[in-house]
Design an enzyme around this catalytic site. Sequence first.
Site, PDB file in Angstrom:
ATOM      1  N   VAL A 160       0.863  -1.221   0.000  1.00  0.00           N
ATOM      2  CA  VAL A 160       0.050   0.125  -0.182  1.00  0.00           C
ATOM      3  C   VAL A 160       0.942   1.231   0.006  1.00  0.00           C
ATOM      4  CG1 VAL A 160      -1.798  -1.255   1.116  1.00  0.00           C
ATOM      5  CG2 VAL A 160      -0.117   0.000   2.544  1.00  0.00           C
ATOM      6  N   SER A 186       6.312  -1.740   1.386  1.00  0.00           N
ATOM      7  CA  SER A 186       5.738  -0.506   1.224  1.00  0.00           C
ATOM      8  C   SER A 186       6.568   0.541   1.823  1.00  0.00           C
ATOM      9  CB  SER A 186       4.241  -0.747   1.508  1.00  0.00           C
ATOM     10  OG  SER A 186       4.148  -1.096   2.846  1.00  0.00           O
ATOM     11  N   ARG A 187       5.614   0.965   3.191  1.00  0.00           N
ATOM     12  CA  ARG A 187       6.399   2.095   3.744  1.00  0.00           C
ATOM     13  C   ARG A 187       6.350   1.613   5.232  1.00  0.00           C
ATOM     14  NH1 ARG A 187       6.654   6.838   0.816  1.00  0.00           N
ATOM     15  NH2 ARG A 187       8.201   7.468   2.449  1.00  0.00           N
ATOM     16  N   ASP A 227      11.774  -4.100   4.302  1.00  0.00           N
ATOM     17  CA  ASP A 227      12.515  -3.190   3.818  1.00  0.00           C
ATOM     18  C   ASP A 227      12.248  -1.947   3.973  1.00  0.00           C
ATOM     19  OD1 ASP A 227      14.224  -2.944   1.319  1.00  0.00           O
ATOM     20  OD2 ASP A 227      12.682  -2.145   0.274  1.00  0.00           O
ATOM     21  N   HIS A 230      15.418  -0.353   2.544  1.00  0.00           N
ATOM     22  CA  HIS A 230      14.583   0.451   1.721  1.00  0.00           C
ATOM     23  C   HIS A 230      15.272   0.447   0.455  1.00  0.00           C
ATOM     24  CE1 HIS A 230      10.892   3.260   1.397  1.00  0.00           C
ATOM     25  NE2 HIS A 230      11.060   2.469   0.471  1.00  0.00           N
TER      26      HIS A 230
END
Length: 330
Positions: free
Chosen positions: A207, A235-236, A260, A297
Site C-alpha cells: 500500500v 511498502s512504507r 525493507d 529500503h
Amino acid sequence: MKILMYSVRDDEQAAIKDWAQAHDVQVDTNDLEFHPETAALAKGYDGIVIQQRSAIGDDPSVYQQLADMGLKQLTSRTAGVDTIDIPAAKAAGLTVTNVPAYSPNSVAEMAVTQTMRLIRNLELFDGRLAQQNFQWNGLQAREIRSLTVGIIGAGRIGGTAARLFHGLGAKVIAYDVVRHPELTDVLTYVDTKEELLKQADVVDLHVDLNPTSEGLIDAAALKLMKRDAFIVNASRGPVIVTDALVAALKAGEIAGAALDTVEGEAALFNQNHQGEVLADTNVAQLMQMPNVMITPHVGFYTNLAVKNMVDISLDDVLTIIQGGQTEHAF
C-alpha cells in the site's frame, strides 16, 4: 534551461548525463535533501527534482519561496509523496509530480525474494552456520505452492507480485479498496483485511502511505494472523506499528518478518552506523531476532528502476516548464 536535482546518488549520474545530453538541457546535482534551509539553492533554475526519506518540513512558506523564484513545479523521483505537503505546494501554484511506476518488478521481486528466504528458513540457517553449526533439524521449510499469499494493496506493485507468486504456484488472495478485474486470473479478492490476515500464510504489504494506511497493521491485526505466518513489508514503514510487531514476534504470535522499510528509517537507512549503539531500540531489537530480515529500503534499487526514476521525473519537469501537462501530476 537549467534543472536542479537534489539528493543525487553516484549511481544516478550516468542516467542523468544521458538524459541531459539527449534533451540538450543543463542538469545540475547535489547530495542534499530539499528542506527550507536548502531551498535557496534552487534560485536561478527552471525546475527541480527531489528524492528524500524525511519530510520537507512544517513551514508551508518554502513552497511559496519556490514559486517566488519562478519555479512551476516540484517533482519527486519516487512513488511516495508523503514527504511533500501537496495542498501547500498547490496553493503556491506548484505542480507536484511523482514517478508512480518506475519499475513495479523491482519491488515485487524483492517481496518474492524475502518471502522465499523466510519460508526456507534461510535466516535461521545463516545464524547456525555463523556458529559452524551445520545441523538442519527443526528447520523444515515449506514450499511456496503449499501456501496462501495475502497481498494488501494490489496496485501496480502488488499486482506484479501477485503474478510472480501465482507463477510459483502459490494461492494468492488480495484485499484492496479498488479491485482490478485484470488480476482475477491470478488472485482472489477478499472483502476485508481481517479475512485476509486470518487466511494468509504470508502477508505481503504493497500500500502507499496515507491516513488510512498508517498503522494498518497494529496489535489487533497481528493477533489475527496465523502463528506460523510471515509478514513482508516492502511498502512504507508506518504501515506497521513497530512496537506491536516487536511484541508479536517476542510472543510468538507470528513466525517472522521481512522489512525493507520501518518507522523512523530516515535516521538510519543509507547511512553507516557501524560500531554505534542504535538509538532506535525497536530496530535494534528487530535486528537481533533470528527470524527477522531488515534491508535498508532497497526494493526499488535496480538498474532499470533507477534509470526510469531519473528519466520519467526529468521528462515531467521538461513538460511542465514547456507548458504541457503530465499524467503524474497531483
